[in-house]
Enzyme design. Structure first.
Site, short mmCIF file in Angstrom:
data_model
loop_
_atom_site.label_atom_id
_atom_site.label_comp_id
_atom_site.label_asym_id
_atom_site.label_seq_id
_atom_site.Cartn_x
_atom_site.Cartn_y
_atom_site.Cartn_z
N PRO A 68 75.57 43.68 20.79
CA PRO A 68 75.37 44.16 19.46
C PRO A 68 73.86 44.51 19.12
CG PRO A 68 75.99 41.73 19.68
CD PRO A 68 75.83 42.25 21.03
N GLU A 69 73.95 45.66 18.51
CA GLU A 69 72.73 46.26 18.20
C GLU A 69 72.63 46.40 16.72
OE1 GLU A 69 71.57 49.81 20.78
OE2 GLU A 69 72.76 49.20 22.20
#
Length: 272
Positions: A2-3
């Site tokens: 997750p960014e």
DNA sequence: CGCCAGTCCTGACAGC
DNA sequence: TGCTGTCAGGACTGGC
């Protein structure tokens, strides 16, 4: 992994499901997350019986604000924050469950335990305020980006991963943004011209907005708040494409290791 | 102080 | 088939 786009997609998908809901019960697993074990006393004080007021995001962090405090949440490498029916079997590595009315619960699952789930009352935890520029804010200008990069002698790729300079980029979107801007990842931050900074600013905004529009990149574990995968993996130009032809010039995409992280780029399109 | 290498953690996968 | 080793990387820690 997750960014910013994945975290923002989780935020948007959870917002209608949990804001204005009341947390009627709490369960915490005995497993520890790597950074810290969610404090049971604080979990109670901050969340039990509380109403959820908002879910905010800064960089890769989520902040659930409640009537009694809240929780600072980071998904790490493999974290998932989803709303499930109470009868849905618990998956391994479920760390926290927040029961809502109507037989639903918000679950925090993180197999690799790189994430963070920290309840708080009173002051928002310091990490939240230590974050750098938000690349999706109006204040993220070419000048601000150039200023941030000039503060370091590190390679631009490593500087862009520094969450205290710019908050939200991770290994995938950094490679994508540098490719789109035509900037070599090893170029020192101090050597970024105004012209290059302008291209880089636009490229960062573009890859992040595209990531959000595609509901995130699902290469391994990532799903949104409803458990749905994203579609952005089909739109990556260089990440994970070592040896494949560059979409612009046809040269083979190169992979090199920088800061112990794989970095993908095109030597022809991204000259030093 | 800034930079960098080392560390943590599990699941997926390659190779035998 | 089943085992072993390697790899993935965000953020922190300690050494220089």
């Amino acid at each position: 992994m997750p960014e910013l786009p994945e975290v923002e997609t989780v935020r948007r998908s959870l917002e209608p499901l949990v804001v204005r809901e009341t947390i009627v019960g709490i369960w915490r697993s005995p497993l520890a997350l790597r950074r810290e074990k969610p404090d049971p006393r604080l979990l109670k004080k901050a969340l039990e019986g509380a109403r959820v007021d908002a879910i905010d995001r800064a960089g890769k962090y989520l902040l659930m604000r409640t009537s009694q405090g809240g929780a600072l949440i980071h998904l790490g490498m493999s974290g998932q924050l989803t709303v499930e029916k109470r009868e849905t079997p618990l998956r391994p590595h479920t760390h926290v469950r927040l029961s809502l009315r109507g037989g639903r619960e918000l679950r925090y699952v993180d197999p690799r335990r790189f994430g963070l789930f920290r309840p708080f009352v009173g002051e928002v935890p310091a990490e939240w305020n230590a974050l750098g520029l938000d690349p999706l804010a109006d204040a993220f200008t070419t000048e601000k980006l150039r200023e941030a990069l000039k503060r370091t002698t590190r390679a631009v790729k490593l500087a862009l991963l520094d969450q205290e300079l710019i908050a939200g980029l991770g290994n995938i979107y950094v490679s994508e943004a540098l490719f789109l801007a035509g900037v070599h990842p090893a170029l020192p931050g101090t050597k970024i011209s105004t012209e290059k900074a302008a291209k880089l600013r636009d490229a960062i905004v573009k890859v992040l907005r595209q990531g959000i529009a595609n509901r995130g990149t699902s290469l391994n574990d990532y799903v949104d708040g409803e458990g749905l995968s994203g579609n952005n993996q089909a739109f990556l130009n260089v990440y994970g494409r070592e040896g494949e032809p560059c979409v612009t010039c046809g040269a083979r995409v190169k992979m090199s290791v920088m800061g112990a992280r794989s970095t993908f780029f095109c030597v022809k399109c991204q000259r030093r």
